[in-house]
Design a protein around this motif. Structure first.
Motif, PDB file in Angstrom:
ATOM      1  N   LEU A 255      15.804   2.694  -2.534  1.00 41.02           N
ATOM      2  CA  LEU A 255      17.005   2.970  -2.803  1.00 41.02           C
ATOM      3  C   LEU A 255      17.304   4.475  -2.472  1.00 41.02           C
ATOM      4  N   GLU A 256      16.232   5.282  -2.755  1.00 39.09           N
ATOM      5  CA  GLU A 256      16.210   6.903  -2.502  1.00 39.09           C
ATOM      6  C   GLU A 256      16.434   7.231  -0.941  1.00 39.09           C
TER       7      GLU A 256
ATOM      8  N   PRO B  44       6.288  10.251 -10.607  1.00 37.01           N
ATOM      9  CA  PRO B  44       5.999  10.079 -11.923  1.00 37.01           C
ATOM     10  C   PRO B  44       5.622   8.493 -12.234  1.00 37.01           C
ATOM     11  N   THR B  45       5.042   8.376 -13.365  1.00 39.28           N
ATOM     12  CA  THR B  45       4.650   6.934 -13.496  1.00 39.28           C
ATOM     13  C   THR B  45       5.765   6.070 -14.359  1.00 39.28           C
ATOM     14  N   SER B  46       5.937   5.029 -13.907  1.00 39.24           N
ATOM     15  CA  SER B  46       7.249   4.056 -14.162  1.00 39.24           C
ATOM     16  C   SER B  46       7.258   3.921 -15.697  1.00 39.24           C
ATOM     17  N   THR B  47       8.272   3.913 -16.177  1.00 38.45           N
ATOM     18  CA  THR B  47       8.417   3.434 -17.628  1.00 38.45           C
ATOM     19  C   THR B  47       9.220   2.264 -17.646  1.00 38.45           C
ATOM     20  N   ARG B  48       9.694   1.718 -18.825  1.00 33.61           N
ATOM     21  CA  ARG B  48      10.423   0.514 -18.973  1.00 33.61           C
ATOM     22  C   ARG B  48      11.760   0.767 -18.449  1.00 33.61           C
ATOM     23  N   THR B  49      12.245   1.933 -18.781  1.00 35.18           N
ATOM     24  CA  THR B  49      13.843   2.283 -18.707  1.00 35.18           C
ATOM     25  C   THR B  49      13.749   3.107 -17.282  1.00 35.18           C
ATOM     26  N   ASN B  50      12.648   3.380 -16.701  1.00 38.00           N
ATOM     27  CA  ASN B  50      12.742   4.250 -15.375  1.00 38.00           C
ATOM     28  C   ASN B  50      11.730   3.925 -14.519  1.00 38.00           C
ATOM     29  N   ARG B  51      12.004   2.764 -13.808  1.00 37.70           N
ATOM     30  CA  ARG B  51      10.930   2.427 -12.721  1.00 37.70           C
ATOM     31  C   ARG B  51      10.888   3.014 -11.273  1.00 37.70           C
ATOM     32  N   ILE B  52       9.897   3.412 -11.048  1.00 35.29           N
ATOM     33  CA  ILE B  52       9.882   4.208  -9.756  1.00 35.29           C
ATOM     34  C   ILE B  52       8.525   3.528  -9.135  1.00 35.29           C
ATOM     35  N   ASP B  53       9.216   2.386  -8.422  1.00 35.08           N
ATOM     36  CA  ASP B  53       8.555   1.462  -7.692  1.00 35.08           C
ATOM     37  C   ASP B  53       8.858   1.560  -6.269  1.00 35.08           C
TER      38      ASP B  53
ATOM     39  N   MET C 157      14.294  16.704  -1.714  1.00 34.43           N
ATOM     40  CA  MET C 157      13.173  17.984  -2.200  1.00 34.43           C
ATOM     41  C   MET C 157      12.392  17.119  -3.064  1.00 34.43           C
ATOM     42  N   THR C 158      12.896  16.246  -4.183  1.00 31.16           N
ATOM     43  CA  THR C 158      12.199  15.287  -5.165  1.00 31.16           C
ATOM     44  C   THR C 158      11.007  14.547  -4.315  1.00 31.16           C
ATOM     45  N   LEU C 159      11.567  13.604  -3.088  1.00 34.00           N
ATOM     46  CA  LEU C 159      10.531  13.020  -2.727  1.00 34.00           C
ATOM     47  C   LEU C 159       9.399  13.758  -1.766  1.00 34.00           C
TER      48      LEU C 159
ATOM     49  N   HIS D  19       0.621  -1.217   0.313  1.00 32.64           N
ATOM     50  CA  HIS D  19       0.002   0.163   0.025  1.00 32.64           C
ATOM     51  C   HIS D  19       0.784   1.271   0.040  1.00 32.64           C
ATOM     52  N   LEU D  20       2.046   1.107   0.468  1.00 31.49           N
ATOM     53  CA  LEU D  20       2.783   2.479   0.786  1.00 31.49           C
ATOM     54  C   LEU D  20       3.132   3.238  -0.428  1.00 31.49           C
ATOM     55  N   LEU D  21       3.308   2.982  -1.564  1.00 28.06           N
ATOM     56  CA  LEU D  21       3.425   3.688  -2.658  1.00 28.06           C
ATOM     57  C   LEU D  21       2.327   4.849  -2.800  1.00 28.06           C
TER      58      LEU D  21
END
Length: 229
Positions: A160-161, A145-154, A199-201, A136-138
């Motif tokens: 990691l961040e 941003p929405t994840s893409t094939r080359t930039n997964r934001i899951d 700042m991004t988070l 649930h935590l996302l």
């Protein structure tokens, strides 16, 4: 203060990097040491604000799914972390804090939350714990941003961040410098990268960091002073 006195207090070993970065100019090395302390102070204040924000957003989300005592319930019989060796470290941290508060007759959910270290919140996004807590935590990052094939934001990306932020937090807490690059030179990139990360988070959480941190965000100013030494 003479450099010899300063070094005697701080230690020759600790001052070695500062001297190296300042071409063995002792006065500059002392100034850099002091400026690093100021930058560390500024960064730690922002990290503290970020940590409280992250904790409270996690708490709100988890309460909506698992009730007002969700953190305690994770480690009680039947809880997702109970008797699960794969999350043993987190289980022990939460259980120790709960047992201490319970034995003292002072348990409350808010007190248990405040006993947790940054690493507990970071590991809530580890694949295993993220799954055990219902994935649930996302939801606490509605603007990511929405994840893409080359930039997964899951959840793994969030973990990691948070790990990067946790690392600089621990460096500051253990009095390690944050004003050097590699090879040893005066460089604030490490601090600025982690500042940008926070700042991004904040933005992904839907928080206007400029408004929230008004009057206490002086990281850019302190980095500028260091780079002008």
């Amino acid at each position: 203060m003479k450099y010899s006195e300063f070094e005697d207090i701080i230690s020759q070993q600790r001052m070695r990097k500062y001297l190296q970065a300042c071409n063995n100019e002792s006065k500059r090395a002392m100034t850099l040491y002091r400026y690093n302390l100021k930058l560390s102070q500024e960064m730690f204040a922002l990290i503290s604000c970020f940590e409280v924000t992250l904790r409270n957003r996690i708490d709100k989300e988890m309460k909506s799914h698992f009730g007002n005592d969700w953190l305690r319930d994770l480690v009680l019989p039947g809880g997702a972390f109970y008797a699960n060796p794969r999350v043993d470290k987190t289980y022990k941290i939460i259980k120790k804090a709960y047992d201490g508060l319970n034995a003292a007759g002072t348990y409350s959910h808010s007190k248990l939350l405040s006993e947790m270290e940054f690493g507990v919140w970071k590991y809530m996004f580890n694949n295993l714990q993220y799954g055990l807590c219902g994935r649930h935590l996302l939801h606490i990052f509605p603007n990511k941003p929405t994840s893409t094939r080359t930039n997964r934001i899951d959840n793994s990306r969030i973990f990691l961040e948070l790990d990067y932020i946790n690392n600089i937090r621990n460096r500051i807490a253990h009095h390690e410098p944050i004003c050097f690059g590699f090879p040893i030179c005066v460089d604030t990139t490490y601090a600025l990268n982690n500042y940008t990360r926070m700042m991004t988070l904040f933005q992904w959480m839907g928080i206007d960091a400029n408004d929230f941190l008004y009057g206490i965000d002086h990281v850019g100013r302190e980095c500028g002073k260091i780079m002008c030494i």
